[in-house]
Structure formats: C-alpha cells, structure tokens
Design an enzyme around this catalytic site. Structure first.
Site, PDB file in Angstrom:
ATOM      1  N   SER A   1     -19.323  38.000  -0.567  1.00  0.00           N
ATOM      2  CA  SER A   1     -18.727  37.860   0.761  1.00  0.00           C
ATOM      3  C   SER A   1     -19.078  39.081   1.595  1.00  0.00           C
ATOM      4  CB  SER A   1     -17.204  37.726   0.652  1.00  0.00           C
ATOM      5  OG  SER A   1     -16.852  36.512   0.030  1.00  0.00           O
TER       6      SER A   1
ATOM      7  N   TYR B   1      -9.963  45.448   5.654  1.00  0.00           N
ATOM      8  CA  TYR B   1     -11.237  45.919   5.088  1.00  0.00           C
ATOM      9  C   TYR B   1     -11.870  46.851   6.114  1.00  0.00           C
ATOM     10  CZ  TYR B   1     -10.685  42.227   1.619  1.00  0.00           C
ATOM     11  OH  TYR B   1     -10.202  41.432   0.607  1.00  0.00           O
TER      12      TYR B   1
ATOM     13  N   HIS C   1     -24.140  38.372  -9.921  1.00  0.00           N
ATOM     14  CA  HIS C   1     -23.932  37.095 -10.603  1.00  0.00           C
ATOM     15  C   HIS C   1     -22.959  36.198  -9.846  1.00  0.00           C
ATOM     16  CE1 HIS C   1     -26.316  38.201 -14.028  1.00  0.00           C
ATOM     17  NE2 HIS C   1     -25.582  39.274 -14.283  1.00  0.00           N
TER      18      HIS C   1
ATOM     19  N   SER D   1     -14.691  49.993  -2.570  1.00  0.00           N
ATOM     20  CA  SER D   1     -14.114  51.238  -3.088  1.00  0.00           C
ATOM     21  C   SER D   1     -15.081  51.872  -4.081  1.00  0.00           C
ATOM     22  CB  SER D   1     -12.781  50.940  -3.783  1.00  0.00           C
ATOM     23  OG  SER D   1     -13.019  50.223  -4.984  1.00  0.00           O
TER      24      SER D   1
ATOM     25  N   GLU E   1     -17.220  35.889   8.276  1.00  0.00           N
ATOM     26  CA  GLU E   1     -17.855  35.965   6.956  1.00  0.00           C
ATOM     27  C   GLU E   1     -19.220  35.291   6.881  1.00  0.00           C
ATOM     28  OE1 GLU E   1     -16.955  34.949   2.242  1.00  0.00           O
ATOM     29  OE2 GLU E   1     -15.312  34.952   3.702  1.00  0.00           O
TER      30      GLU E   1
END
EC number: 2.4.2.-
Length: 476
Positions: A387, A398, A383, A344, A431
């Site tokens: 994914s 998604y 950091h 987003s 993934e």
C-alpha cells in the site's frame, strides 16, 4: 499566457461586476508566466469572486469562519472582512475579491498572498528556496546594513523595518547571521520576508522602495524574475517528462488517479471490487500475514491438519488473494510514477524502543550511516501487497509526526498496480496498491530537514527505492 490564465483562474462573479473581475485578473497577468505555471503545476487554483471570502466554497467551512489573518504590514484582520487569501496545504488556492484595485496598497496585499502561496505551497520553492544560499546571503546583507562609514557607522534599520515581521525583528538582532537552522525554526517569519519582497517587487509603485531600502533582496528578486523562475519551471517540466510525481498535492493526484484507472475499475468483477474495498479495511492484515508467512505462495492443502472452521477461514483468505491478484493483473501503471509510504524502524528489522532513529526531532546521523552501509544497493522481494500513496503524508495517521522514515518509491511503467482511493474505506489516503511479488532495491538514504509547517519541525529519513527491472515482468 492566455492558456495559463484560462486553466488557472476561475471567475465566480455576477455580470454587473465583470469590469472589476477584469481588473483583478490583470493583476495576475502582470506576473511572469513561469510563476503561474509553477502554481498551476501543483494543482493551485486562483478564484476571483464577488462574494465575501468566507462565503466562497473554498473557504466556507467552519475552520475559516472566524479566522484572523495577518497582512503584509503585520496587521490582523478577520478573514470575512479581507479581500484576498492564499489557502495552503495539499489543495492550494488563492481567493481574490473582484475590485478595481486602484489602491496600490491593495495590489501589494494581492501580490503578498500570492508570494506566500509560491514560497509555502509551490514545489520546489517550498522545499529548497528558503535554504538557498542566495536567499540567506540577501537576508544577511539586509540585516547588516549600516548608515555611514567607519567607526561612526550605525545600524540601518530601514530594510528590517520594510521586510521583517515583528517576531523576526524581536528574535533576530541587527548584524546577527541567519543560517538554515534559524530559518527551519522560524519558517513562517522567513516566508513572510520572501512574500513581502515578492509583493514590493511586482507592485510597480513600491519596487523602488525595495531597491532603495533592501537592495540585496531587490537583486535577489531581480534574478528570480529575469532568470531563475524560468530555470526552475523548465527543470520541473523536464523532470515531469521522465517521472510523474504529485508531491503533496492531492487535487492533481486524485484527478489523475480517477481518470487513469476509470476503465480498469469498470471492468472488475463484483468479487474483485469487494476484496479491494475489504483490503483497505480489516482484510489486509490476514491476507498479508499469509503471504509473508509462505513467501507469497498459495500452498495446496496447507490447512490439512486444521479443524473445519480454521480450514474454511484459510481457504477464504486464499480465495481473497486470488481475487486481488486477478484484479491487479488487469491493470498496468501507464507511466513512470513516484509513490510514497511512511514506515518505522521495523522496515530495517529494528524496534523503535531499541533503535530510536529520531530523538527530539533530530535524526541520528550515525544510525543513518549504519543503515546506508547495510542496506544501500540491497534488494528485497515484497511477498505481500504494498500500500502506497500518490502523495506524501496524506493523513496524520501516516505522517512525519509519527513515522521517522519516508519511502519514496519509483514505479516504472508497466508494473501491475492501481489507484484504489475511490474504492477504499479510507479515500483520504490516496492509495496506490502495488501488486505482490516485485523486487525492490534501496537506492539512496538522506536526512530531510523540516522546510514545511506540516513537517512539525522534525527531521526525517528519506529512503529512495526502485523496482528492480530484472523482476519487472514476474507474473503470479
């Protein structure tokens, strides 16, 4: 050609109908090998079967049982009574009933379904070809054809009647100019025009009709056949030499991921396997929250002032991070690879309710220019773990429908990461988990107009990222 057919075509017939399967396969073999290579490249498969189509394993689920399909002539048929069907989506396949195909009308239907598969499911044609000025110009020429000359000339409807579907003829007046926006809003109608032109061009008994009634689209197909299919195929091969990109195609992505990381998975400890699976569920949030809070560092005795229960929970997260680090350090990505991630406006520190990058399916160009001005060329350190997916928009949770920004990330060979879908609580997300600590750079910002039905008619912002090579060998 024999090798392509062997790798692309699957026979599912009894021996007593083998002659029909040969004649069916001959239809496929008449097409340019570059067309078949493009379909194969996206994981497409062609099945020749003696079963009713809805009994074939590719179409046996309940969604196809009572489906109706529309033929090249605009007639509706129950799928269970038809003899050919191109299944689209992320695992495209063409299922053809084994027949002798002595009827040229039947041959046209086979080529029509394959033409649909090429323009709807096959990259890069499904992203670019309907917006190609050559296609648009050919459509416009057909739509402006006239009989006679001068003031006595009248509209020539032959080309429209031959190639345009019922809805397109109703919505597109003779002489009206077609542009990219019109095509984007009527994708299936223009896919039909391409597929029908494809079918008539490659079925020898109808080729002359296409040439006579729609010469502009005949010439368009002629150029594709004699030159551009080869150019497109060669370009795809060249790009695949440099970087592996599965686009939307899950069949190829899953096969590559499982095989490439098989040995890695077998060498993981039980604790490492457990945390990978747990990370794909509820554990990712506290792990990544910890890493973001402390800039990727595990701080000794950080929970010194906490109560015993809280301190124990913190130590548990730290041990999970160590196990996840250990697992990913055992794996290196073996070739340059493109992965995808939907985000987003928060990716750029903006809240949706304040920024609203997309309204009514349209991306705000001024806001894109602002983002590009502020972020292009800039870097950031990830950091926490990242994914990503081997394929674009693998799941509706998604997808472009929900998130207006697509990150297309180039991962260079040697980066620590692994395909974990077969260990995940959500295997349908395909993934690729990228290890923490890498520096990413914003390379390019571009607005993508909807060219596939999966885009839901909405534009989106594509942001190209790469891992900053100076940071490639950073070890935890």
């Amino acid at each position: 050609m024999k090798e392509i057919i062997r790798n692309l075509v699957r026979l599912d017939v009894r021996s007593d109908v083998d002659e029909n399967s040969k004649k069916t396969q001959e239809l496929v073999e008449k097409l340019p090998h570059e067309v078949l290579e493009l379909y194969k490249n996206v994981g497409g498969e062609i099945y020749i079967t003696d079963k009713r189509l809805t009994q074939h394993e590719e179409l046996s689920d309940s969604s196809h049982k009572d489906m109706f399909i529309v033929s090249s002539e605009g007639k509706s048929f129950p799928l269970r009574e038809h003899f050919v069907f191109a299944k689209g989506g992320k695992e495209p396949s063409l299922i053809i009933h084994a027949e002798d195909y002595a009827s040229h009308l039947s041959s046209v239907e086979v080529y029509y379904e394959l033409g649909k598969a090429i323009i709807r499911d096959t990259f890069p044609l499904n992203q670019k070809e309907l917006g190609n000025p050559k296609f648009i110009n050919a459509i416009n020429e057909v739509n402006q054809q006239k009989e006679g000359k001068g003031v006595n000339a009248k509209a020539d409807e032959d080309g429209r009647d031959l190639l345009f579907g019922k809805e397109l003829k109703k919505n597109l007046e003779h002489g009206q100019l077609v542009d990219l926006d019109l095509i984007s809003g009527n994708l299936s109608e223009f896919q039909h025009v391409f597929a029908k032109s494809f079918a008539l061009y490659y079925e020898p008994h109808y080729k002359e009709a296409l040439k006579s009634y729609a010469p502009a689209l005949f010439n368009y197909m002629l150029e594709l056949d004699q030159m551009r299919f080869k150019e497109i195929s060669d370009d795809v091969k060249e790009k695949n030499k440099n970087v592996l990109d599965f686009k939307w195609y899950t069949r190829k992505a899953e096969s590559w991921g499982v095989q490439t990381f098989k040995n890695w998975k077998e060498n993981l400890t039980i604790s490492e396997k457990d945390i990978i699976t747990g990370y794909t569920g509820s554990k990712y949030d506290p792990i990544n929250e910890y890493l973001r809070k402390y800039d990727g560092e595990i701080i000794p005795n950080i929970g010194g002032d906490l109560d015993k229960k809280s301190k124990k929970a913190l130590e548990k997260i730290e041990n999970q991070i160590k196990n996840l680090d250990a697992a990913l350090q055992k794996s290196k990505i073996t070739e340059n690879l493109i992965v995808y991630r939907r985000v987003s406006e928060l990716q750029f520190g903006k809240k949706y309710e304040d920024y609203n990058l997309r309204q009514n399916g349209i991306i705000n160009e001024e806001k894109v220019m602002e983002l590009e001005s502020n972020f292009k060329g800039q870097t950031f350190i990830q950091h926490n773990y990242m994914s990503t997916s081997l394929v674009q928009d693998p799941h509706q949770s998604y997808s472009n429908d929900r998130y207006p920004i697509l990150l297309e990330i180039t991962i260079p060979e040697g980066v620590h990461g692994a395909y974990i879908a077969d260990m995940s609580e959500y295997p349908g997300q395909y993934e690729m988990l990228i290890n923490r600590g890498y520096t990413f750079k914003y390379d390019k910002f571009s607005i993508v107009k909807p060219t596939r039905e999966e885009d839901k008619g909405k534009e989106y912002l594509k942001v190209n990222l790469s891992i900053y090579l100076g940071n490639l060998n950073r070890e935890k």
